[in-house]
Design a protein around this motif. Structure first.
Motif, PDB file in Angstrom:
ATOM      1  N   LEU A  72       0.830  -1.206   0.000  1.00  0.00           N
ATOM      2  CA  LEU A  72       0.000   0.000   0.000  1.00  0.00           C
ATOM      3  C   LEU A  72       0.862   1.251   0.000  1.00  0.00           C
ATOM      4  O   LEU A  72       0.529   2.245  -0.666  1.00  0.00           O
ATOM      5  CB  LEU A  72      -0.929  -0.006   1.207  1.00  0.00           C
ATOM      6  N   ALA A  73       1.961   1.215   0.722  1.00  0.00           N
ATOM      7  CA  ALA A  73       2.868   2.367   0.746  1.00  0.00           C
ATOM      8  C   ALA A  73       3.500   2.592  -0.624  1.00  0.00           C
ATOM      9  O   ALA A  73       3.731   3.739  -1.036  1.00  0.00           O
ATOM     10  CB  ALA A  73       3.948   2.162   1.802  1.00  0.00           C
ATOM     11  N   ILE A  74       3.797   1.519  -1.338  1.00  0.00           N
ATOM     12  CA  ILE A  74       4.352   1.641  -2.689  1.00  0.00           C
ATOM     13  C   ILE A  74       3.335   2.305  -3.617  1.00  0.00           C
ATOM     14  O   ILE A  74       3.666   3.222  -4.377  1.00  0.00           O
ATOM     15  CB  ILE A  74       4.756   0.255  -3.229  1.00  0.00           C
ATOM     16  N   GLY A  75       2.077   1.848  -3.555  1.00  0.00           N
ATOM     17  CA  GLY A  75       1.038   2.465  -4.364  1.00  0.00           C
ATOM     18  C   GLY A  75       0.867   3.932  -4.046  1.00  0.00           C
ATOM     19  O   GLY A  75       0.713   4.770  -4.953  1.00  0.00           O
ATOM     20  N   ASP A  76       0.909   4.269  -2.776  1.00  0.00           N
ATOM     21  CA  ASP A  76       0.768   5.664  -2.369  1.00  0.00           C
ATOM     22  C   ASP A  76       1.946   6.495  -2.868  1.00  0.00           C
ATOM     23  O   ASP A  76       1.779   7.652  -3.266  1.00  0.00           O
ATOM     24  CB  ASP A  76       0.669   5.750  -0.845  1.00  0.00           C
ATOM     25  N   ALA A  77       3.136   5.900  -2.860  1.00  0.00           N
ATOM     26  CA  ALA A  77       4.320   6.611  -3.343  1.00  0.00           C
ATOM     27  C   ALA A  77       4.200   6.926  -4.833  1.00  0.00           C
ATOM     28  O   ALA A  77       4.604   8.003  -5.286  1.00  0.00           O
ATOM     29  CB  ALA A  77       5.574   5.792  -3.079  1.00  0.00           C
ATOM     30  N   LEU A  78       3.640   5.997  -5.613  1.00  0.00           N
ATOM     31  CA  LEU A  78       3.469   6.248  -7.037  1.00  0.00           C
ATOM     32  C   LEU A  78       2.527   7.429  -7.269  1.00  0.00           C
ATOM     33  O   LEU A  78       2.773   8.278  -8.134  1.00  0.00           O
ATOM     34  CB  LEU A  78       2.925   5.003  -7.730  1.00  0.00           C
ATOM     35  N   ILE A  79       1.452   7.492  -6.496  1.00  0.00           N
ATOM     36  CA  ILE A  79       0.524   8.614  -6.635  1.00  0.00           C
ATOM     37  C   ILE A  79       1.211   9.914  -6.220  1.00  0.00           C
ATOM     38  O   ILE A  79       1.030  10.962  -6.858  1.00  0.00           O
ATOM     39  CB  ILE A  79      -0.740   8.368  -5.795  1.00  0.00           C
ATOM     40  N   GLY A  80       2.021   9.849  -5.172  1.00  0.00           N
ATOM     41  CA  GLY A  80       2.758  11.033  -4.751  1.00  0.00           C
ATOM     42  C   GLY A  80       3.710  11.519  -5.826  1.00  0.00           C
ATOM     43  O   GLY A  80       3.830  12.737  -6.062  1.00  0.00           O
ATOM     44  N   GLN A  81       4.398  10.595  -6.491  1.00  0.00           N
ATOM     45  CA  GLN A  81       5.280  10.973  -7.591  1.00  0.00           C
ATOM     46  C   GLN A  81       4.490  11.630  -8.714  1.00  0.00           C
ATOM     47  O   GLN A  81       4.941  12.600  -9.330  1.00  0.00           O
ATOM     48  CB  GLN A  81       6.012   9.734  -8.116  1.00  0.00           C
ATOM     49  N   ALA A  82       3.308  11.100  -8.990  1.00  0.00           N
ATOM     50  CA  ALA A  82       2.485  11.628 -10.078  1.00  0.00           C
ATOM     51  C   ALA A  82       2.056  13.065  -9.820  1.00  0.00           C
ATOM     52  O   ALA A  82       2.056  13.903 -10.733  1.00  0.00           O
ATOM     53  CB  ALA A  82       1.259  10.743 -10.275  1.00  0.00           C
ATOM     54  N   LEU A  83       1.688  13.366  -8.603  1.00  0.00           N
ATOM     55  CA  LEU A  83       1.129  14.679  -8.284  1.00  0.00           C
ATOM     56  C   LEU A  83       2.176  15.689  -7.826  1.00  0.00           C
ATOM     57  O   LEU A  83       1.835  16.860  -7.588  1.00  0.00           O
ATOM     58  CB  LEU A  83       0.040  14.535  -7.223  1.00  0.00           C
ATOM     59  N   GLU A 127      -2.746   9.328  -1.692  1.00  0.00           N
ATOM     60  CA  GLU A 127      -3.993   8.948  -2.354  1.00  0.00           C
ATOM     61  C   GLU A 127      -5.124   9.886  -1.937  1.00  0.00           C
ATOM     62  O   GLU A 127      -5.911  10.339  -2.782  1.00  0.00           O
ATOM     63  CB  GLU A 127      -4.356   7.509  -1.998  1.00  0.00           C
ATOM     64  N   LEU A 128      -5.203  10.188  -0.650  1.00  0.00           N
ATOM     65  CA  LEU A 128      -6.248  11.093  -0.163  1.00  0.00           C
ATOM     66  C   LEU A 128      -6.101  12.475  -0.781  1.00  0.00           C
ATOM     67  O   LEU A 128      -7.092  13.114  -1.160  1.00  0.00           O
ATOM     68  CB  LEU A 128      -6.197  11.180   1.362  1.00  0.00           C
ATOM     69  N   ALA A 129      -4.864  12.946  -0.909  1.00  0.00           N
ATOM     70  CA  ALA A 129      -4.627  14.263  -1.504  1.00  0.00           C
ATOM     71  C   ALA A 129      -5.042  14.278  -2.974  1.00  0.00           C
ATOM     72  O   ALA A 129      -5.631  15.254  -3.463  1.00  0.00           O
ATOM     73  CB  ALA A 129      -3.154  14.644  -1.361  1.00  0.00           C
ATOM     74  N   ALA A 130      -4.747  13.193  -3.694  1.00  0.00           N
ATOM     75  CA  ALA A 130      -5.126  13.115  -5.106  1.00  0.00           C
ATOM     76  C   ALA A 130      -6.645  13.086  -5.259  1.00  0.00           C
ATOM     77  O   ALA A 130      -7.211  13.781  -6.116  1.00  0.00           O
ATOM     78  CB  ALA A 130      -4.506  11.885  -5.748  1.00  0.00           C
TER      79      ALA A 130
END
Length: 247
Positions: A72-83, A127-130
């Motif tokens: 889950l942390a990896i998935g969240d990191a990908l979203i963080g990189q995207a945004l 994820e919440l921020a996105a």
């Protein structure tokens, strides 16, 4: 029973690992992404992570409840990189297009991680921020709440679905990738019009398009469809039908 996670402020080791590294959640996630790229999901284990970080595998449980929590942390990191670095322009199509393309690009840049995380709901900060950003773009543009939720649902699921689809292709061995792409010329382009007339006439275009991602096209279609909810109804007629409930 899952092991309790040590609070953020108490996670830092008092001394570096044997290799001189001070562990952090960010470092562990970055190392996991590197292992996924090199070995795929089967190669992401606590033991392999411990070796890569030069620490005892049990140390990882000071940061994560288990390997699923790390996923889950990896998935969240990908979203963080995207945004990272994104800011709204105030034009909803521009903003949604940018968010979608950024998320898609971040996932396909890490295809093995994308396959592991694209279908997960992390509930974590990035994820919440996105999600907050996407919903705010739509509500600020004037979409009613039911349509906001409908469009958000279609937008985020479409983005992640295409990310997973494109990542699956990129995760294939290169020989398999090339073989799949070659079929548009070796098989489809050679079908006779007598048996497959529609494929035969479209074959040259298919050979060019089908080796690229359809996500940008699908995204534009979604944005065009969503835009009709903001169009004024024709004179003498009611509001544009939303096609039912928000479910």
């Amino acid at each position: 029973m899952p092991k309790p996670v040590v609070p953020e402020g108490k996670r830092r080791r008092r001394r570096p690992t044997r290799g001189g590294t001070v562990l952090s959640e960010r470092l562990i996630v970055a190392t996991a992404l590197r292992l996924l790229r090199a070995h795929g999901s089967a190669g992401l284990t606590a033991r392999r992570l411990g070796l890569a970080l030069d620490c005892d595998p049990s140390t990882l449980y000071r940061y994560f409840r288990g390997m699923d929590d790390l996923t889950l942390a990896i998935g969240d990191a990908l979203i963080g990189q995207a945004l990272a670095g994104w800011a709204p322009t105030g034009e909803w199509r521009t903003d949604l297009r940018a968010i979608g393309l950024r998320i898609h690009a971040a996932y396909v840049a890490h295809p093995q991680a994308a396959l592991l995380t694209a279908n997960r709901v992390t509930g974590r900060a990035q994820e919440l921020a996105a999600d907050e950003a996407i919903l705010d773009v739509l509500r600020t543009a004037g979409f009613p709440l039911p349509e906001t939720v409908r469009i958000y649902h279609a937008f985020i699921d479409q983005t992640l679905a295409f990310a997973a689809l494109d990542a699956a292709s990129l995760a294939l061995p290169q020989d398999s990738q090339r073989a799949d792409e070659a079929k548009w010329n070796s098989t489809y382009a050679r079908l006779p019009a007598t048996t497959h007339p529609r494929i035969a006439e479209a074959a040259p275009l298919l050979a060019k398009r089908m080796v690229t991602s359809a996500y940008p096209t699908a995204l534009e279609m979604l944005l065009a469809s969503a835009g009709r909810y903001l169009e004024p109804p024709p004179k003498g007629r009611g509001a544009v039908s939303t096609g039912g409930s928000a479910a």
